[in-house]
Each structure stands twice: as C-alpha cells, then as structure tokens.
Design an enzyme around this catalytic site. Structure first.
Site, PDB file in Angstrom:
ATOM      1  N   GLU A 174     -11.047  64.106  24.686  1.00 45.57           N
ATOM      2  CA  GLU A 174     -11.938  63.095  24.757  1.00 45.57           C
ATOM      3  C   GLU A 174     -13.099  63.186  23.585  1.00 45.57           C
ATOM      4  O   GLU A 174     -14.003  62.197  23.633  1.00 45.57           O
ATOM      5  CB  GLU A 174     -12.739  63.177  26.294  1.00 45.57           C
ATOM      6  CG  GLU A 174     -12.002  63.071  27.505  1.00 45.57           C
ATOM      7  CD  GLU A 174     -11.506  61.705  27.622  1.00 45.57           C
ATOM      8  OE1 GLU A 174     -12.205  60.665  27.615  1.00 45.57           O
ATOM      9  OE2 GLU A 174     -10.072  61.515  27.671  1.00 45.57           O
ATOM     10  N   HIS A 250     -17.998  62.574  31.343  1.00 44.57           N
ATOM     11  CA  HIS A 250     -17.956  63.310  29.940  1.00 44.57           C
ATOM     12  C   HIS A 250     -19.372  64.222  30.057  1.00 44.57           C
ATOM     13  O   HIS A 250     -20.213  63.832  30.614  1.00 44.57           O
ATOM     14  CB  HIS A 250     -17.962  62.359  28.808  1.00 44.57           C
ATOM     15  CG  HIS A 250     -17.016  61.806  28.704  1.00 44.57           C
ATOM     16  ND1 HIS A 250     -16.884  60.242  28.523  1.00 44.57           N
ATOM     17  CD2 HIS A 250     -15.384  62.055  28.504  1.00 44.57           C
ATOM     18  CE1 HIS A 250     -15.687  59.927  27.984  1.00 44.57           C
ATOM     19  NE2 HIS A 250     -14.705  61.002  28.360  1.00 44.57           N
ATOM     20  N   CYS A 370     -22.917  57.251  23.747  1.00 47.21           N
ATOM     21  CA  CYS A 370     -21.284  56.896  23.715  1.00 47.21           C
ATOM     22  C   CYS A 370     -21.051  56.198  22.510  1.00 47.21           C
ATOM     23  O   CYS A 370     -19.751  55.942  21.996  1.00 47.21           O
ATOM     24  CB  CYS A 370     -21.070  56.031  24.987  1.00 47.21           C
ATOM     25  SG  CYS A 370     -21.010  56.950  26.579  1.00 47.21           S
TER      26      CYS A 370
END
Length: 447
Positions: A174, A250, A370
């Site tokens: 990720e 995350h 993000c």
C-alpha cells in the site's frame, strides 16, 4: 549539502466521486453514492499545495490517472466503441463501472514507497510503485503511476525506479501510507519504518477478523531489498489488528512520523514496547527521538478515525520548527483540538498547527497525509526533478484555470455512465501533460 523533504500532492481527477469502494475505510463507506464535486475537490487540493508552498516548503504536483479506464473494461469482455463499452458496463456490471471510474489516485500516499539517497546502497533516490492488490479499483493504478513518477524524476544519475511488486495478495503493498522515515536530519542516514497488517506466509500470526489487512510483511521486506536498505536501519512493525477492525485501514490513520518525531496512538502497534525500543536503538544518539503517544483517555480510536488526527502531515518548516497540517475536522472536534492546542505547548519539536479544508477528500476517506507523497531530496537532486511539476504562483493559477475549464461542478453515480465524461477526462489530461511536461504517460496518448 542542503537536504529537505518535498511533498508531491495528488491532483484530484475529473471523475472524483463517492462510490464507497474501500471496504475497511469508514468514511468511504459512510458517504457512498452521495454526489461529489470534482471541481471543488481539485481546488481544495490545490489550495493546500499552495499553502504549503507559501509556508516555504518544496511542493509538487502528481498527475491523476485516466478514468474511466475503458482498457480494463475491454479486458473484462465489454466490446464496441468506447461509448458502447461504457454503456454495456453500466447496464451489465454497474459496480465494475464505478470501480474503473475511481479517482483514488488522488491519495498519493499510496502511490509508491520512496527511500532517499542517504539510506540506499547506491546513493540514489529509489521509487517502487505500490501494487494496491487488495482493492480492484486501486490495483489498476501502478503501471501508470510508474510512468508518471519516471516522467517527474527522470535523471538516472539520481533516481532509480522499480517495477511494482507481483500482483498477488501475498505481496500486498500500500506504499508510503504504511511507511515513514525517522532521522536526525533529512540528509543523514535514517531509520525506515515499515508497517504491515499481516504475515502472508504464516497464518498463525495475529490478523484482523472484520476488515482486511492490506499490507504484508513480505511486501515490506521486498521493497527494503529493492531499495538496498541496511537491516540495521530498517524496522518492521505490525499494525494492531484490533484497530484495523475499527477502520484503521492504513498506518497513516493511526501514526505519522517526521525527522525525530513519531506521533502515534496508544493502540497503534503489536508488541509496541519491544518495537519502539528497537526503533530507539537503531535511531541512535544523533538527536533525541520524540515518541509522542496519544492516550485513549485523550483521543479515542474512533475519534482519531473520524477526524483523521494522525492522517495529518508533520512537516519541518524553514525555521526548523515542526508544524502539523490538519483537516478542519480536527479543529471541529473538542477532544482533538484541545489535544493539539496542548501539544504545541509541550517540549516537543511540534510548535504549530495549521488547519485546511479538504472535505471533498475527507468524505471519501483521505486526509492531508493521504494526499501527499514525501520525497527527501538534496539540492542537487531537486535540480534534477522535472521543474514543471513544482508548485509556484504561476502553476497554481494555471492549474486552477485548467480545473475551471475541464471539471464538472457535480458528479452523481448516474453521471459515470455518461460517455462524454471520458472525452472530458482525456481532454483535460492531454492538456495537463503539456502543462506539467510529462510527455505521453497515458495509454490513450500512446495509441
């Protein structure tokens, strides 16, 4: 030699929509199928980029993906003209159409993992695009992401680019959302902290039960090998499965680091004390390592998720003081705003908090952290970056005019079936590649 950290924010794409595609992401699911505003989202992102530039930071722009992805629809058996392919997908597989229209590449913390030249075996900055195998809509990104990164960081003397890891859940990667780097100074060798959710080849180890663990230990180890990192300067930490099951999809939803600061929640990690001791040992004595733990009693996990307290950016200002870049949701929460007001009065490097409105992104499950990919660079390496992607007053004005010209003010789920949306997106991206000097990075430009 002067070193600094640059932020490259994802430019929100023309198909920005709320399709609720990300299982395990509470905000994404709770806003599913609401109407979105691509124009407003892009401008909010640009405003944050300009604000960091005005604070004296090196700020860049990372281009979005081509959407709708009609090439994937053709691979899945839809035939005819582009318009016919989209119409058939809308009728026969609307969930698939929503996925191939996702503008999720705006969250560039997932674009890649970056290791700076101070850490790598060959003294180059290394890039590995994330394969994002856990979510279909995101697994469509890595090839184009690799092309865009190579168009931004072209010089092979300074930059090394790797192919993304195998497209298999055993090597689920990720990107930088599960990676941070701690150092006494950006130009000195640091400790690269890789956070994973599960062990791919050992089912006896702890793992979440409700939501998927997207990132594996094996993926972390592979990226460290590709980047030529020394084992004495790498730490692998497992994310707490219980917080993944609460919606912490995350690590950057529960922890964030910068230079000699690790800012994290009490419940963030498995085997926390031993791993933090390892981190302290490998960090060494060049500078004091500040481990700032937020207690449950101050901010609960659910409030941290709701406000994205840890999906903030911690940056080092030109003055040397650190600042937190937070979404306005943190300001609107009494618990979080009170905590941050007290934090900047404590004896840590974090001295300031700046709040920015990124609600269009927040509603889809992504906060300030993000939206950005961090790259530590020397002045010489910065000179080798494609200059057209670096924010300045002219680029800010040009990109705002570009958004006004090409972006819709509102998109609903039904609008995704409009074949004109593909034409609008391609026209916008074709112009954008000229503005940013990227060349033909998109498949439609390559024939």
């Amino acid at each position: 030699m002067n070193f600094f950290e640059a932020n490259f924010d994802g430019l929100v794409g023309p198909t920005h929509n709320y399709a609720g595609l990300s299982v395990g992401n509470v905000a994404s699911l709770s806003n599913a199928k609401n109407s979105s505003s691509p124009r407003q989202a892009a401008k909010q992102g640009l405003s944050k980029m300009k604000a960091l530039h005005d604070l004296g930071m090196v700020q860049g722009v990372l281009a979005p993906q081509e959407r709708p992805d009609v090439y994937t629809l053709r691979r899945l058996g839809f035939t005819g003209t582009d318009a016919q392919v989209i119409a058939k997908a809308a009728k026969q597989a609307p969930a698939v159409l929503r996925a191939v229209c996702s503008a999720s590449s705006m969250w560039t913390a997932n674009a890649a993992t970056i290791s700076p030249s101070a850490d790598t075996h060959d003294g180059k900055v290394h890039f590995t695009p994330a394969n994002l195998t856990n979510k279909f809509h995101r697994s469509l990104e890595p090839v184009t992401t690799g092309r865009i990164l190579q168009a931004m960081f072209r010089d092979p003397e300074h930059f090394a680019h790797h192919t993304h890891l195998p497209d298999n859940d055993h090597f689920g990667d990720e990107g930088a959302a599960n990676h941070t780097r701690l150092c006494s100074a950006y130009g000195k060798r640091g400790v690269e902290l890789f956070v994973f959710g599960r062990y791919a080849f050992d089912s006896n180890q702890p793992a979440p039960k409700r939501f998927p663990a997207r990132h594996t230990l094996e993926a972390c180890e592979a990226v460290a090998r590709l980047h030529g990192l020394s084992g004495e300067h790498v730490v692998y930490m497992q994310q707490n499965p219980d917080v993944i099951d609460q919606g912490v999809f995350h690590n950057d939803v529960i922890a964030v680091g910068n230079q000699n600061v690790l800012f994290y929640h009490q419940q963030a990690f498995v085997d926390k004390q031993n791993k933090l001791s390892e981190l302290q040992r490998k960090f060494g004595n060049d500078a004091e390592l500040h481990l700032i733990e937020v207690k449950d009693s101050d901010v609960s996990v659910s409030e941290a998720i709701k406000t994205y307290l840890f999906n903030t950016q911690v940056i080092t200002l030109p003055s040397g003081e650190m600042a937190i870049i937070a979404p306005t949701e943190c300001q609107e929460s009494h618990a979080v705003s009170s905590y941050l007001a007290a934090l900047v009065q404590q004896h840590t490097p974090i001295r300031h908090v700046h709040y920015y409105d990124v609600k269009q992104s927040m509603r889809n499950g992504g906060g300030p952290a993000c939206l950005r990919l961090r790259v530590a660079l020397s002045e010489q390496e910065k000179q080798a970056v494609n200059p057209n992607v670096l924010m300045n007053d002219t680029l800010f004005s040009t990109l705002n005019q570009w958004v006004d010209k090409h972006y819709r003010d509102e998109i609903s789920e039904a609008d995704l079936a409009d074949p004109q949306l593909l034409d609008e997106s391609r026209s916008a991206l074709d112009e954008l590649t000229r503005i940013l000097g990227l060349g033909s990075v998109y498949q439609f430009q390559q024939g």
